[in-house]
Design a protein around this motif. Sequence first.
Motif, PDB file in Angstrom:
ATOM      1  N   GLU A   6     105.599 -25.205   3.669  1.00  0.00           N
ATOM      2  CA  GLU A   6     104.954 -26.511   4.137  1.00  0.00           C
ATOM      3  C   GLU A   6     105.676 -27.684   2.913  1.00  0.00           C
ATOM      4  O   GLU A   6     106.090 -27.533   1.976  1.00  0.00           O
ATOM      5  CB  GLU A   6     103.524 -26.865   3.768  1.00  0.00           C
ATOM      6  N   GLY A  45      99.982 -29.204   6.624  1.00  0.00           N
ATOM      7  CA  GLY A  45     100.337 -28.004   7.005  1.00  0.00           C
ATOM      8  C   GLY A  45     101.824 -27.901   8.111  1.00  0.00           C
ATOM      9  O   GLY A  45     102.132 -26.905   8.307  1.00  0.00           O
ATOM     10  N   LEU A  46     101.949 -28.989   8.897  1.00  0.00           N
ATOM     11  CA  LEU A  46     102.735 -29.048   9.988  1.00  0.00           C
ATOM     12  C   LEU A  46     104.255 -29.276   9.586  1.00  0.00           C
ATOM     13  O   LEU A  46     105.019 -28.612  10.218  1.00  0.00           O
ATOM     14  CB  LEU A  46     102.351 -30.154  10.796  1.00  0.00           C
ATOM     15  N   ARG A  48     107.583 -29.056   7.440  1.00  0.00           N
ATOM     16  CA  ARG A  48     108.170 -27.704   6.814  1.00  0.00           C
ATOM     17  C   ARG A  48     109.579 -28.217   5.838  1.00  0.00           C
ATOM     18  O   ARG A  48     110.283 -29.244   6.271  1.00  0.00           O
ATOM     19  CB  ARG A  48     108.498 -27.046   8.044  1.00  0.00           C
ATOM     20  N   GLU A  92     108.558 -23.101  13.469  1.00  0.00           N
ATOM     21  CA  GLU A  92     107.292 -23.157  12.705  1.00  0.00           C
ATOM     22  C   GLU A  92     106.519 -23.988  13.153  1.00  0.00           C
ATOM     23  O   GLU A  92     105.216 -24.029  13.046  1.00  0.00           O
ATOM     24  CB  GLU A  92     107.765 -22.983  11.160  1.00  0.00           C
ATOM     25  N   CYS A  93     107.143 -25.342  13.622  1.00  0.00           N
ATOM     26  CA  CYS A  93     106.274 -26.416  13.544  1.00  0.00           C
ATOM     27  C   CYS A  93     105.546 -26.269  15.072  1.00  0.00           C
ATOM     28  O   CYS A  93     104.320 -26.808  14.981  1.00  0.00           O
ATOM     29  CB  CYS A  93     107.451 -27.707  13.888  1.00  0.00           C
ATOM     30  N   HIS A  96     102.670 -24.111  14.284  1.00  0.00           N
ATOM     31  CA  HIS A  96     101.561 -24.837  13.861  1.00  0.00           C
ATOM     32  C   HIS A  96     100.775 -25.773  14.769  1.00  0.00           C
ATOM     33  O   HIS A  96      99.452 -26.044  14.768  1.00  0.00           O
ATOM     34  CB  HIS A  96     101.816 -25.336  12.418  1.00  0.00           C
ATOM     35  N   THR A 100      96.674 -25.658  16.387  1.00  0.00           N
ATOM     36  CA  THR A 100      95.891 -27.013  16.280  1.00  0.00           C
ATOM     37  C   THR A 100      95.276 -27.471  17.482  1.00  0.00           C
ATOM     38  O   THR A 100      94.654 -28.370  17.744  1.00  0.00           O
ATOM     39  CB  THR A 100      96.444 -28.274  15.690  1.00  0.00           C
TER      40      THR A 100
END
Length: 138
Positions: A6, A45-46, A48, A92-93, A96, A100
């Motif tokens: 993160e 957390g979004l 990186r 990863e983005c 995540h 959501t």
Amino acid sequence: MISTREFVIDDYDKAVALWNLVEGVEVAEGDSKEEIRAYLLRNPGLSRVSEENGTVVGAVLCGHDGRRGLIYHLAVAPAYHGKGIGKRLVRECVTHLRATGIVRALIFVAGDNASAHSFWLRIGWEDVAGAILMGIDL
């Protein structure tokens, strides 16, 4: 060993240095430390970073408005291009964002940034036909 994690506000100075180093990434209005802090708090957390031995070699901002995901300032240090870091950060983005409940994401690519445009097309993104980017300073 290159790791990802993160993006936290303590990464700000290193990320800005990277963004200023990478051609095609414009640090502009909305990119002050306090504005980025607020962005990270609204989108926990979004965003990186990628690191190697404590050195930030990749960074990206990621968030959403409740409907659409948005990715900004993807940058990888030139010495690390071609190692899959950008693709990994984006993956990863997206992972995540999906977690959501977001089902579509957007990225703004400068019209004269052919290498960035090529990167985004290579990893599966598409041009949005008929879209015209517009803005206003508040």
